[in-house]
Design a protein around this motif. Sequence first.
Motif, PDB file in Angstrom:
ATOM      1  N   ALA A  21       5.535  11.041   2.587  1.00  0.00           N
ATOM      2  CA  ALA A  21       6.458  10.975   1.452  1.00  0.00           C
ATOM      3  C   ALA A  21       5.884  11.595   0.182  1.00  0.00           C
ATOM      4  CB  ALA A  21       6.836   9.522   1.178  1.00  0.00           C
ATOM      5  N   GLY A  22       4.607  11.962   0.203  1.00  0.00           N
ATOM      6  CA  GLY A  22       3.991  12.580  -0.972  1.00  0.00           C
ATOM      7  C   GLY A  22       3.860  11.621  -2.148  1.00  0.00           C
ATOM      8  N   ILE A  23       3.376  10.428  -1.883  1.00  0.00           N
ATOM      9  CA  ILE A  23       3.275   9.428  -2.955  1.00  0.00           C
ATOM     10  C   ILE A  23       2.095   9.718  -3.877  1.00  0.00           C
ATOM     11  CG2 ILE A  23       4.326   7.668  -1.494  1.00  0.00           C
ATOM     12  CD1 ILE A  23       1.520   6.347  -1.392  1.00  0.00           C
ATOM     13  N   ASP A  24       2.164   9.144  -5.054  1.00  0.00           N
ATOM     14  CA  ASP A  24       1.083   9.228  -6.025  1.00  0.00           C
ATOM     15  C   ASP A  24       1.069   7.909  -6.791  1.00  0.00           C
ATOM     16  OD1 ASP A  24      -0.960  10.047  -7.656  1.00  0.00           O
ATOM     17  OD2 ASP A  24       0.247  11.444  -8.833  1.00  0.00           O
ATOM     18  N   GLU A  25       0.215   6.979  -6.351  1.00  0.00           N
ATOM     19  CA  GLU A  25       0.166   5.643  -6.929  1.00  0.00           C
ATOM     20  C   GLU A  25      -1.162   5.435  -7.653  1.00  0.00           C
ATOM     21  OE1 GLU A  25       2.599   3.453  -6.833  1.00  0.00           O
ATOM     22  OE2 GLU A  25       3.862   4.147  -5.194  1.00  0.00           O
ATOM     23  N   ASP A  26      -1.101   4.839  -8.831  1.00  0.00           N
ATOM     24  CA  ASP A  26      -2.298   4.466  -9.583  1.00  0.00           C
ATOM     25  C   ASP A  26      -2.350   2.947  -9.697  1.00  0.00           C
ATOM     26  OD1 ASP A  26      -3.121   7.130 -10.108  1.00  0.00           O
ATOM     27  OD2 ASP A  26      -1.675   7.262 -11.752  1.00  0.00           O
ATOM     28  N   PHE A  27      -3.577   2.405  -9.709  1.00  0.00           N
ATOM     29  CA  PHE A  27      -3.766   0.956  -9.754  1.00  0.00           C
ATOM     30  C   PHE A  27      -4.742   0.588 -10.867  1.00  0.00           C
ATOM     31  CE2 PHE A  27      -2.984   2.311  -5.390  1.00  0.00           C
ATOM     32  CZ  PHE A  27      -1.829   1.606  -5.110  1.00  0.00           C
ATOM     33  N   GLU A  28      -4.561  -0.614 -11.417  1.00  0.00           N
ATOM     34  CA  GLU A  28      -5.480  -1.120 -12.428  1.00  0.00           C
ATOM     35  C   GLU A  28      -6.816  -1.436 -11.786  1.00  0.00           C
ATOM     36  OE1 GLU A  28      -4.301  -4.447 -14.862  1.00  0.00           O
ATOM     37  OE2 GLU A  28      -2.204  -3.832 -14.700  1.00  0.00           O
ATOM     38  N   LYS A  29      -7.885  -1.164 -12.514  1.00  0.00           N
ATOM     39  CA  LYS A  29      -9.218  -1.499 -12.034  1.00  0.00           C
ATOM     40  C   LYS A  29      -9.306  -3.015 -11.843  1.00  0.00           C
ATOM     41  CE  LYS A  29     -14.050  -0.424 -12.800  1.00  0.00           C
ATOM     42  NZ  LYS A  29     -15.007   0.287 -13.639  1.00  0.00           N
TER      43      LYS A  29
END
Length: 139
Positions: free
Chosen positions: A45-53
């Motif tokens: 799906a070509g995702i781009d997820e960022d997460f908090e440290k």
Amino acid sequence: MKVYGLIRFLVLIFVLHGCSTESTPEKKDKVSGTWNLMSVSGGFAGIDEDFEKGKIIWEFDTKDGTLLVTNNDESGALYNGLPTGTYAYSILQGKDQDYLQLNDKEVGGIDVAKSQLVLDQNNTSSGSGADGFVLVLVK
């Protein structure tokens, strides 16, 4: 005759001094320690997820050969790495690339530079793919 006795004595001293009852120091591999998952990209799906440290923590224990994952992400991301749990891990060493293996299954190529670990599921010892994820973790 005294010279031969002295030589034997010195050889014995060197041999005994070279032996030690101390255990060898623990060997650390390149992933050893605590890492925070910061981003996941790719997949079909070509995702781009960022997460908090601190939301998703991976702790590699070299001594036990285990990876403890604490996944507290509640963002609803399509993919956020591994679920909370303990996994057996090892590092497969290839000619030019190292690969992470979890529970006897190869996960992907790893690249560690300074305080960043990149796990590329598209890069495996059997070749490359196109639909895997790339996970970026930091210390």
